[in-house]
Design a protein around this motif. Structure first.
Motif, PDB file in Angstrom:
ATOM      1  N   TRP A 170       0.829  -1.088  -0.067  1.00 57.13           N
ATOM      2  CA  TRP A 170      -0.106   0.071  -0.072  1.00 57.13           C
ATOM      3  C   TRP A 170       0.899   1.510   0.029  1.00 57.13           C
ATOM      4  O   TRP A 170       1.903   1.589   0.735  1.00 57.13           O
ATOM      5  CB  TRP A 170      -0.682  -0.153   1.297  1.00 57.13           C
ATOM      6  N   PRO A 171       0.596   2.292  -0.915  1.00 59.40           N
ATOM      7  CA  PRO A 171       1.417   3.480  -0.770  1.00 59.40           C
ATOM      8  C   PRO A 171       0.864   4.365   0.212  1.00 59.40           C
ATOM      9  O   PRO A 171      -0.389   4.052   0.747  1.00 59.40           O
ATOM     10  CB  PRO A 171       1.117   4.017  -2.422  1.00 59.40           C
ATOM     11  N   SER A 172       1.577   5.423   0.672  1.00 70.04           N
ATOM     12  CA  SER A 172       1.266   6.157   1.725  1.00 70.04           C
ATOM     13  C   SER A 172      -0.004   6.934   1.347  1.00 70.04           C
ATOM     14  O   SER A 172      -1.099   7.129   2.177  1.00 70.04           O
ATOM     15  CB  SER A 172       2.393   7.194   2.103  1.00 70.04           C
ATOM     16  N   ARG A 173      -0.105   7.337  -0.016  1.00 72.65           N
ATOM     17  CA  ARG A 173      -1.513   8.030  -0.252  1.00 72.65           C
ATOM     18  C   ARG A 173      -2.574   7.273   0.187  1.00 72.65           C
ATOM     19  O   ARG A 173      -3.684   7.915   0.446  1.00 72.65           O
ATOM     20  CB  ARG A 173      -1.326   8.497  -1.772  1.00 72.65           C
ATOM     21  N   LYS A 174      -2.718   6.004  -0.461  1.00 75.79           N
ATOM     22  CA  LYS A 174      -3.441   5.152  -0.032  1.00 75.79           C
ATOM     23  C   LYS A 174      -4.010   4.941   1.644  1.00 75.79           C
ATOM     24  O   LYS A 174      -5.254   4.713   1.966  1.00 75.79           O
ATOM     25  CB  LYS A 174      -3.297   3.531  -0.536  1.00 75.79           C
ATOM     26  N   VAL A 175      -3.134   4.870   2.357  1.00 77.68           N
ATOM     27  CA  VAL A 175      -3.163   4.760   3.863  1.00 77.68           C
ATOM     28  C   VAL A 175      -3.703   6.195   4.276  1.00 77.68           C
ATOM     29  O   VAL A 175      -4.510   6.076   5.240  1.00 77.68           O
ATOM     30  CB  VAL A 175      -1.831   4.282   4.542  1.00 77.68           C
ATOM     31  N   THR A 176      -3.375   7.336   3.540  1.00 79.57           N
ATOM     32  CA  THR A 176      -3.881   8.390   4.257  1.00 79.57           C
ATOM     33  C   THR A 176      -5.415   8.506   3.797  1.00 79.57           C
ATOM     34  O   THR A 176      -6.084   9.165   4.458  1.00 79.57           O
ATOM     35  CB  THR A 176      -2.986   9.627   3.549  1.00 79.57           C
ATOM     36  N   ARG A 177      -5.661   8.188   2.566  1.00 74.52           N
ATOM     37  CA  ARG A 177      -7.075   8.127   1.828  1.00 74.52           C
ATOM     38  C   ARG A 177      -7.910   7.404   2.958  1.00 74.52           C
ATOM     39  O   ARG A 177      -9.110   7.706   3.334  1.00 74.52           O
ATOM     40  CB  ARG A 177      -7.105   7.791   0.537  1.00 74.52           C
ATOM     41  N   GLN A 178      -7.432   6.144   3.409  1.00 77.25           N
ATOM     42  CA  GLN A 178      -8.175   5.184   4.353  1.00 77.25           C
ATOM     43  C   GLN A 178      -8.520   5.881   5.744  1.00 77.25           C
ATOM     44  O   GLN A 178      -9.890   6.165   6.311  1.00 77.25           O
ATOM     45  CB  GLN A 178      -7.471   4.155   4.524  1.00 77.25           C
ATOM     46  N   VAL A 179      -7.616   6.861   6.329  1.00 77.36           N
ATOM     47  CA  VAL A 179      -8.049   7.481   7.468  1.00 77.36           C
ATOM     48  C   VAL A 179      -8.844   8.876   7.227  1.00 77.36           C
ATOM     49  O   VAL A 179      -9.534   8.979   8.315  1.00 77.36           O
ATOM     50  CB  VAL A 179      -6.378   8.156   8.152  1.00 77.36           C
ATOM     51  N   VAL A 180      -8.549   9.545   6.096  1.00 76.40           N
ATOM     52  CA  VAL A 180      -9.149  10.629   5.958  1.00 76.40           C
ATOM     53  C   VAL A 180     -10.646  10.067   5.643  1.00 76.40           C
ATOM     54  O   VAL A 180     -11.436  10.830   6.309  1.00 76.40           O
ATOM     55  CB  VAL A 180      -8.890  11.219   4.803  1.00 76.40           C
TER      56      VAL A 180
END
Length: 479
Positions: free
Chosen positions: A361-371
Motif C-alpha cells: 500500500w502506498p502512503s497516499r492510500k493509507v492516508t485516504r483510508q484514515v481521511v
C-alpha cells in the motif's frame, strides 16, 4: 475494496468513532442554537421597528421641537364656567400636537421628489387630554351661637364658614394619529390589520370617521358604529385595528384633515414617512434629504434600533457577542479534540498500517483510508449535531420566553412622538416580545459544512501521522 475496508474498520472501532462524532456534534449543535436564537432576536427587533414605522417604511423625516420662549407655558390648561347650580357636570378637551415641531404639508411633496425616494406621506400626531367631572357647591353656615348669658351677656356670632362642596374630575389621555387616507401603505396604519369593520376610503379625506386600536376599543367598550366626541366634534367608529406585531402606540386614527382641524394645525404634519427605491441605498437617501431639506431630522430603522433597550437588547448583545464567540471556541475545541483522538487512534494502529505498507500500500492510500474514516465520523457528528441543534431550537420556541423592548425617544420621530401621551408614555414605549428560534436552510447547510470540515481536519492530522509510518514499525511492534 476501499468501502469494504472502511466499513469494517469503523465497525471495529465503534466507541472511538462515537466519541469523535459526539465531540463534533456538541460544537455543531451549539452553533445551530446560537444562530437560530440570534435570528429569532433579529425577528423580534424587526417586529418592534415595524410597530413604530409601519410596513414598507424605511425612514421618517421630522423636525426637533424648539424650546419654549420665556414666559410661555407648554402645559395643558383648562377653563370651566362658573354656574349657579349646586351640582354642575362639565367636560373639556385639550388637543396638542406631539412629537417634533410641525412641518408644512408641502414638504411631503418635496421629500417625495428627492432622488432615491419611492414614496412619502405625512402624518400628524396629537395628544388629547379630556377632563370631565362636576363641581359641588358648598353651603355657608355661621359658626357662632347663643352663649346662654341672657340679655346683656354679649351673645357672640362667629364668621360664616363654607361647608361641603368640592370637585370630582376624571382625566383621560389618549393619542390620535392623522392619516393620509389616499395612501395607507405608508404611515401609522401600515402596521395595523383591520379585524372588525373597514379602513378609510380615499374619498374620506375630511370625513368624521375613525379607526381605533383593539386595546383602546376594549378599554372604552367601542365597537363598529360607536360614536365619541373630541372637542365637541362627533366621530363614528368604522373599524377596529390590531397591530401586526407588538402593541399599538396609537389609540385613534382620523383622516389627516380632521386631525389638522382638531390640532389647529392646518396644512401641517409632524412626521413624514418615507420609502426608498432601494433598501441598500437608505443611508444615501438619508444624506440626500438632510442636505436638500435643511432643519429636518431623518431617522432610519437602524437609527431607531440603536435606541431599543431592555432584555431584548441585552439578550441580543449576549447572543451576538458572548454566544457567537463561545460557539466558535467550542467548535474549535471540538475540531482539535477530534484531530487528537484520530491521531491517537492512528498511533494505536501501527501494526495495521505498517503491515499494509509492507503488502504494497502506498502512503497516499493509507492516508485516504484514515481521511475516509474521519470524514464518515464527521458526517455522523454533523447529523447528531443537527438533531441536537433542532431540539434546542424547538425547545426555545416551545418555551416562548418573553423579552421586553424599551424604546428610547428619537427627537420627534415615531419612537417618541407616537406614544400614548402624558401618563401613558412609559407604558406605550415598553413592548413585550415573544422569542422564537427559527432554523433556516442556511444554518443547516452551515452545519453540514462544519461537519465535513471537522472530518477533514481530523483526517488530515491522522493521515499525516499514518503516512510517516514504515513497515519496520510494524515488525518492532510484534511482541
Amino acid at each position: 475494496m476501499f468501502g469494504i475496508y472502511l466499513k469494517r474498520e469503523l465497525g471495529r472501532r465503534k466507541k472511538a468513532a462515537l466519541v469523535i462524532a459526539l465531540g463534533l456534534a456538541l460544537g455543531i449543535a451549539l452553533v445551530i442554537t446560537v444562530d437560530s436564537v440570534s435570528a429569532g432576536m433579529q425577528q423580534a427587533q424587526d417586529k418592534v421597528l415595524k410597530s413604530l414605522y409601519g410596513l414598507g417604511t424605511d425612514m421618517t423625516v421630522t423636525k426637533a421641537r424648539t424650546a419654549p420662549g420665556s414666559g410661555s407655558s407648554q402645559g395643558p390648561s383648562f377653563r370651566f364656567d362658573a354656574k349657579s347650580s349646586s351640582t354642575s357636570t362639565q367636560s373639556s378637551d385639550r388637543v396638542m400636537t406631539q412629537g417634533g415641531q410641525a412641518l408644512k404639508s408641502s414638504l411631503v411633496a418635496q421629500v417625495a421628489a428627492q432622488k432615491g425616494v419611492a414614496g412619502a406621506v405625512g402624518a400628524l400626531s396629537l395628544n388629547v387630554t379630556k377632563v370631565d367631572g362636576s363641581f359641588t357647591q358648598g353651603k355657608a353656615q355661621s359658626s357662632g351661637g347663643d352663649t346662654g348669658g341672657g340679655p346683656g351677656a354679649g351673645g357672640g356670632s362667629g364668621q360664616p364658614q363654607v361647608q361641603g362642596g368640592g370637585a370630582d374630575f376624571n382625566v383621560n389621555s389618549y393619542s390620535v394619529a392623522g392619516v393620509d387616507v389616499t395612501d395607507q401603505d405608508l404611515g401609522p396604519l401600515a402596521a395595523m390589520k383591520i379585524t372588525s369593520g373597514r379602513t378609510f376610503t380615499a374619498a374620506q379625506t375630511d370625513a368624521k370617521v375613525a379607526v381605533v386600536s383593539k386595546s383602546y376599543a376594549k378599554e372604552k367598550k367601542y365597537k363598529v358604529g360607536s360614536t365619541f366626541k373630541i372637542s365637541g366634534t362627533k366621530y363614528t367608529v368604522i373599524g377596529i385595528a390590531t397591530p401586526d406585531s407588538s402593541e399599538s402606540t396609537t389609540d385613534v386614527y382620523l383622516p389627516l384633515k380632521q386631525a389638522q382641524t382638531l390640532g389647529d394645525a392646518k396644512n401641517k404634519v409632524t412626521t413624514i414617512y418615507v420609502k426608498a427605491t432601494d433598501s441598500q441605498q437608505i443611508a444615501v437617501v438619508k444624506k440626500t434629504i438632510q442636505s436638500n431639506i435643511s432643519g429636518t431630522t431623518v431617522t432610519t430603522s437602524s437609527d431607531l434600533a440603536s435606541t431599543v433597550s431592555g432584555s431584548l437588547s441585552t439578550a441580543s448583545d449576549l447572543a451576538a457577542g458572548v454566544g457567537k464567540w463561545l460557539s466558535v471556541a467550542v467548535l474549535a475545541a471540538a475540531f482539535l479534540v477530534a484531530a487528537l483522538l484520530t491521531s491517537s487512534a492512528v498511533s494505536r494502529r501501527v501494526r495495521e498500517f505498517g503491515t499494509l505498507k509492507a503488502l504494497g500500500w502506498p502512503s497516499r492510500k493509507v492516508t485516504r483510508q484514515v481521511v475516509g474514516e474521519s470524514l464518515v465520523n464527521g458526517l455522523i457528528g454533523g447529523a447528531l449535531g443537527i438533531a441536537l441543534g433542532l431540539v434546542a431550537a424547538y425547545t426555545v420556541t416551545a418555551i416562548n420566553p418573553k423579552l421586553t423592548a424599551q424604546l428610547g425617544g428619537t427627537g420627534g420621530g415615531p419612537g417618541g412622538g407616537m406614544g400614548g401621551g402624558p401618563g401613558r408614555q412609559s407604558a406605550s414605549n415598553t413592548m413585550e416580545i415573544a422569542l422564537s428560534a427559527p432554523v433556516s436552510p442556511t444554518t443547516i447547510a452551515l452545519a453540514v459544512g462544519l461537519a465535513v470540515a471537522g472530518g477533514l481536519i481530523a483526517g488530515a492530522m491522522g493521515g499525516w501521522r499514518a503516512s510517516r509510518m514504515r513497515p519496520a514499525d510494524a515488525l518492532r511492534s510484534v511482541s
